[in-house]
Design an enzyme around this catalytic site. Structure first.
Site, PDB file in Angstrom:
ATOM      1  CG  HIS A   1      -1.790  -0.966   1.570  1.00  4.90           C
ATOM      2  ND1 HIS A   1      -1.418  -2.148   2.137  1.00  4.90           N
ATOM      3  CD2 HIS A   1      -3.135  -1.030   1.417  1.00  4.90           C
ATOM      4  CE1 HIS A   1      -2.492  -2.911   2.311  1.00  4.90           C
ATOM      5  NE2 HIS A   1      -3.551  -2.253   1.880  1.00  4.90           N
TER       6      HIS A   1
ATOM      7  CG  ASP B   1       1.787  -1.032   3.423  1.00  7.97           C
ATOM      8  OD1 ASP B   1       1.063  -0.751   4.392  1.00  7.97           O
ATOM      9  OD2 ASP B   1       1.434  -1.783   2.486  1.00  7.97           O
TER      10      ASP B   1
HETATM   11  C1  XUL Z   1      -7.895  -6.583   4.322  1.00  8.42           C
HETATM   12  C2  XUL Z   1      -7.065  -6.997   3.179  1.00  8.42           C
HETATM   13  C3  XUL Z   1      -6.147  -5.961   2.651  1.00  8.42           C
HETATM   14  C4  XUL Z   1      -6.058  -5.950   1.165  1.00  8.42           C
HETATM   15  C5  XUL Z   1      -5.253  -4.805   0.595  1.00  8.42           C
HETATM   16  O1  XUL Z   1      -8.698  -7.575   4.824  1.00  8.42           O
HETATM   17  O2  XUL Z   1      -7.094  -8.122   2.766  1.00  8.42           O
HETATM   18  O3  XUL Z   1      -4.907  -6.214   3.221  1.00  8.42           O
HETATM   19  O4  XUL Z   1      -5.492  -7.137   0.690  1.00  8.42           O
HETATM   20  O5  XUL Z   1      -5.742  -3.580   0.974  1.00  8.42           O
END
Ligand code: XUL
Ligand code: CO
Length: 442
Positions: free
Chosen positions: A102, A105
């Site tokens: 992300h 992150d």
């Molecule tokens: C949340 C989830 C996230 C997504 C990316 O449950 O799975 O980590 O994969 O935002």
């Protein structure tokens, strides 16, 4: 740059009988499975967030992990760089080809949007340097549109258009970052695109907003020539009471309704499937059968807990069945298996991160061997095809071809031409076949 995981050397394939704890027993990247290298069949990624950005906190307690970059008081950019150094040391020692991230992150938020953008750009360049030295690639990038308080009532589905606009600006930069790092895909998990109470929610309005947002993302992808898949990650609830991207079937209907089919695919997570009351097998089979399959977030839940525990996958049977559907559908394409997995809070030694991933990766490798054997053996497919054989000839073909109506069928039934007799579904026999393939393969 000093080593962080000083007790762990690069993980190697040593075969099923090795006594080395941190070694692959089944994950043998160069082994050919169904005509492709195992590494290319599985396309494994490590998730930056759970492994490096999350300190091991839960709603009742503080972080338990040894993550020096999470210390308050550190310069945020210096801390982000140390986090990246450690993450890439981990990826390289694990020997897997991809990671996922992300925006939040990788880079700390600044005081202003412009500063956050600069931080992200600087960290993207920094990550690009590590990618060049380690050869690790990006499976997908995404934007965190759910943690900051501004997104408490959703991002695209927020009642406030200014929040929509802010999220649009943020996602544009996250797509740019993904493209700059050569990302194979881009993911959208609608973390808070849902509601807490219907008393304050206009559901139809919120779906229209979400569709508009997704169309803007699709247009932007094309305008910059980003070639990877765009994917929605279904999840039924958590953090909100109800999320609009509930499961694969709901997302499919939404894409069809808003003319987005062919532009967006699904990133299916094992634990999200079980939260929606489905099996992982069901979600993957649905997506493959309906042409919306994209990629997988590999993990599992705990049967006693109703929340997203994000544990490392350890059931070869469960993953084999999902992989069987993926292989029947032609394999992963640009997708992969991203370890969206969290250590348990008590797993606080540095090497626990390796134990979790190595076990999970071997589970995927064994499952691939089993799924490939299911395909090569052919008996499951034969039984399934035989069960529906009636639809390609005679009355079955006439019905599906649209040449018969209710009155015509009634006439034939009355005339005694049609007299169905129940046939066995052979469930136990098929379950035994699966178990026999499992036992003889791994
Ligand atoms: C949340 C989830 C996230 C997504 C990316 O449950 O799975 O980590 O994969 O935002
Ligand atoms: Co996920």
């Amino acid at each position: 740059m000093s080593e962080f995981f000083t007790d762990v050397s690069p993980i190697r394939y040593e075969g099923p009988d090795t006594t080395t704890d941190l070694a692959y027993r089944f994950y043998d990247p160069d082994r050919i499975v169904l005509g492709k290298r195992m590494e290319d069949q599985l396309r494994i990624a490590v998730a930056y967030w759970h492994s490096f950005a999350w300190p091991g906190s839960d709603v009742f307690g503080a972080g338990t992990f040894d993550r020096p970059w999470a210390d308050v008081g550190r310069d945020p950019m210096e801390a982000a760089k140390q986090k990246a150094d450690v993450a890439f040391e981990f990826f390289a020692k694990l020997g897997t080809p991809f990671f996922c991230f992300h925006d939040a992150d990788l880079a700390p938020a600044g005081e202003t949007f412009a500063e956050s953008k600069r931080n992200l750009e600087e960290m993207v360049d920094y990550a690009a340097g590590h990618m060049a030295t380690t050869g690790v690639k990006l499976l997908w990038g995404t934007a965190n549109l759910f943690s900051h308080p501004r997104y408490a009532a959703g991002a695209a589905t927020n009642p406030d258009p200014e929040v929509f606009a802010y999220a649009a600006a943020q996602i544009k930069n996250a797509i740019d970052a993904t493209q700059r790092l050569g990302g194979a895909n881009y993911v959208l998990w609608g973390g808070r695109e849902g509601y807490e109470t219907l008393l304050n929610t206009m559901m139809r309005q919120e779906s229209e907003q979400l569709a508009r947002f997704l169309h803007m993302v699709v247009d932007y992808k094309h305008s910059i020539g980003f070639e990877g898949m765009l994917m929605i990650e279904p999840k039924p609830q958590e953090p909100t009471k109800h999320q609009y991207d509930y499961d694969c079937s709901t997302v499919h209907g939404f894409l069809e309704r808003y003319d987005l089919l062919g532009e967006l695919f699904v990133n299916i997570e094992g634990n999200h499937a079980t939260l929606a009351g489905h099996s992982f097998h069901h979600e993957v089979a649905y997506a493959v059968d309906n042409g919306i399959f994209g990629s997988i977030d590999a993990n599992r839940g705990d049967p006693q807990n109703g929340w997203d525990t994000d544990q490392f996958p350890n059931s070869v049977e469960e993953v084999s069945l999902a992989l069987y559907e993926v292989l029947r559908g032609g394999g992963l394409g640009t997708g992969g298996f991203n370890f969206d997995t969290k250590l348990r809070r008590q797993s606080m030694s540095r090497d626990d991160l390796f134990h979790g991933h190595v076990g999970g990766i071997d589970t995927l490798a064994r499952s691939l061997l089993v799924a490939a054997e299911m395909i090569e053996d052919g008996s499951l497919e034969e039984a399934r095809a035989a069960r529906y054989a009636g639809w390609s000839t005679g009355i079955g073909a006439e019905i599906m071809g649209g040449s018969v109506s209710l009155p015509i069928l009634e006439e034939r039934v009355v005339a005694g031409e049609i007299d169905p007799s129940p046939v066995s579904g052979r469930q136990e026999q098929l379950e035994n076949t699966v178990n026999r393939i499992l036992r003889r393969t791994v």
